[in-house]
Scaffold this motif. Structure first.
Motif, mmCIF file in Angstrom:
data_model
loop_
_atom_site.group_PDB
_atom_site.id
_atom_site.type_symbol
_atom_site.label_atom_id
_atom_site.label_comp_id
_atom_site.label_asym_id
_atom_site.label_seq_id
_atom_site.Cartn_x
_atom_site.Cartn_y
_atom_site.Cartn_z
ATOM 1 N N UNK A 182 -25.264 -3.106 -1.293
ATOM 2 C CA UNK A 182 -26.066 -2.015 -0.879
ATOM 3 C C UNK A 182 -27.315 -2.383 -0.390
ATOM 4 N N UNK A 183 -27.899 -3.199 -1.067
ATOM 5 C CA UNK A 183 -29.384 -3.276 -0.720
ATOM 6 C C UNK A 183 -29.314 -4.190 0.810
ATOM 7 N N UNK A 184 -28.331 -5.005 1.079
ATOM 8 C CA UNK A 184 -28.034 -5.777 2.274
ATOM 9 C C UNK A 184 -27.740 -4.833 3.304
ATOM 10 N N UNK A 185 -27.071 -3.524 2.982
ATOM 11 C CA UNK A 185 -26.621 -2.641 4.109
ATOM 12 C C UNK A 185 -27.953 -1.888 4.651
ATOM 13 N N UNK A 186 -28.595 -1.430 3.455
ATOM 14 C CA UNK A 186 -29.982 -0.874 3.753
ATOM 15 C C UNK A 186 -30.693 -1.717 4.676
ATOM 16 N N UNK A 187 -31.035 -2.879 4.561
ATOM 17 C CA UNK A 187 -32.019 -3.879 5.333
ATOM 18 C C UNK A 187 -31.272 -3.727 6.724
ATOM 19 N N UNK A 188 -29.861 -3.766 6.810
ATOM 20 C CA UNK A 188 -29.390 -3.876 8.288
ATOM 21 C C UNK A 188 -29.785 -2.471 8.958
ATOM 22 N N UNK A 189 -29.753 -1.518 8.184
ATOM 23 C CA UNK A 189 -30.137 -0.295 8.879
ATOM 24 C C UNK A 189 -31.610 -0.256 9.325
ATOM 25 N N UNK A 190 -32.551 -0.978 8.833
ATOM 26 C CA UNK A 190 -33.909 -0.898 9.072
ATOM 27 C C UNK A 190 -34.215 -1.805 10.414
ATOM 28 N N UNK A 191 -33.116 -2.742 10.615
ATOM 29 C CA UNK A 191 -33.372 -3.638 11.779
ATOM 30 C C UNK A 191 -32.955 -2.989 13.084
ATOM 31 N N UNK A 192 -33.592 -2.375 13.693
ATOM 32 C CA UNK A 192 -33.056 -1.857 15.104
ATOM 33 C C UNK A 192 -32.833 -2.948 16.043
ATOM 34 N N UNK A 193 -31.828 -2.737 16.930
ATOM 35 C CA UNK A 193 -31.606 -3.650 17.687
ATOM 36 C C UNK A 193 -32.632 -3.982 19.103
#
Length: 366
Positions: free
Chosen positions: A128-139
């Protein structure tokens, strides 16, 4: 304009040009096949060649994988050399586009990923934490390829990517604190987790993956037009370097999955659990942003650009932050690795969806 074709002064509208897909080169037409083969090759190499992933991981500096950096630079340079930088004023003056992009990237995107991570992975805190980090990193990298293949606005893509980069340096750590510490505590979801993010690492990521190819593309355009003239530059020089964008993309994919092949193939059920919210996320962000673009009256090319810049994520930054904070064998790192495994084929499919929707716009491109 697809990367391997000659670049015309303007792109024909759907009404003028007939089927877009039918005009693609062989390389572009079967892009989905090449990407799937590249993913399979990378996974196979990472799984079957002992020590390959570790050897590739060692070749890095400042937390940035040099092989992946090379692939991304080769991928982005031809596309950014196509950008007409003298048209930036027309993009920066489009408040509908700029405001819409900021809203969907920095307000909607992280919130959607936070909600999906808790809905689908409430019992798996590391993923869950890993996915949230992915969501914060915009392309800020691969989006230029997807946008170009979908006949989006190149100048708009360059401006939005630069805008996301500036916000990423400033906002990534703040949003990490908000979504991983403050908000879970306020909602009674736990004590949260401290995200150790270095502003230097984020800034270096932006400089390498955007600054270098952007500067190279800008200088190439300026020098090329001065020596050859715009028409000769676009009809003669650009078609020769165009295919290298897709070669760079395929090399990046092979390298990325070779790095993480053993990790991915060793946890198939976990990968499936992580993949589901990611699929929902990409669908919500792309279709929602595309609908927003149409609702505010953007033409097709800028609507497509808005959608792809909203749906993509900076997987390199997400993986680097997860590894630096939680460790290379952590569930957070695995969630970051699964990101591109799902994102790449999904966004390739959305390129075709975008081209199909392009035909619904009238002859003015609206």
């Amino acid at each position: 304009m697809p990367a391997a074709e000659p670049v015309a002064p303007r792109r024909p509208t759907a009404a003028e040009g007939g089927g877009v897909v039918g005009r693609l080169s062989t390389l572009d037409r079967f892009l989905a096949v090449w990407i799937l083969l590249a993913m399979a090759l990378g996974l196979g190499l990472g799984r079957l060649v002992p020590g390959l992933g570790d050897a590739l991981a060692v070749v890095e500096t400042g937390g940035i994988s040099l092989p992946i950096a090379v692939g991304l630079l080769v991928m982005m340079y031809p596309v950014l050399a196509k950008v007409r930088y003298d048209r930036f004023d027309a993009v920066t003056g489009d408040r509908r586009l700029i405001v819409s992009s900021l809203v969907v990237n920095w307000l909607v995107g992280p919130a959607v990923m936070f909600a999906l991570a808790w809905i689908f992975l409430a019992d798996l805190p590391e993923y869950r934490t890993g996915l949230i980090i992915v969501g914060l990193a915009r392309c800020i990298a691969m989006v230029v390829i997807w946008n170009d293949l979908a006949c989006g606005d190149r100048e708009a893509a360059a401006v939005l990517v630069a805008l996301n980069s500036a916000f990423q340096v400033v906002a990534f750590g703040l949003l990490g604190w908000f979504y991983l510490d403050l908000l879970p505590a306020r909602l009674g979801l736990g004590d949260g987790e401290h995200l150790d993010v270095s502003l230097w690492k984020i800034a270096l990521n932006v400089v390498v993956f955007l600054g270098v190819p952007l500067l190279a593309g800008y200088l190439t355009r300026r020098v090329g037009e001065r020596k050859l003239g715009r028409e000769a530059y676009e009809s003669g020089f650009l078609p020769r370097i165009g295919p290298w964008a897709l070669y760079g993309l395929l090399f990046t994919i092979v390298t990325l999955f070779a790095l993480q092949g053993r990790t991915i193939t060793s946890h198939p059920l976990d990968v499936a659990r992580i993949a589901l919210p990611l699929l929902v996320y990409f669908a919500v962000m792309w279709f929602g942003s595309f609908a927003l673009g149409r609702a505010v009256g953007l033409p097709y090319d800028r609507t497509a650009t808005l959608a792809f810049t909203a749906a993509g994520n900076n997987f390199e930054l997400a993986i680097a932050v997860a590894i630096a904070t939680f460790g290379v064998t952590s569930g957070q790192a695995l969630a970051g690795v699964v990101g591109p495994l799902i994102e790449v084929p999904v966004l390739v499919a959305l390129v075709h969806v975008s081209l199909a929707r392009r035909r619904k716009f009238d002859a003015t491109g609206r």
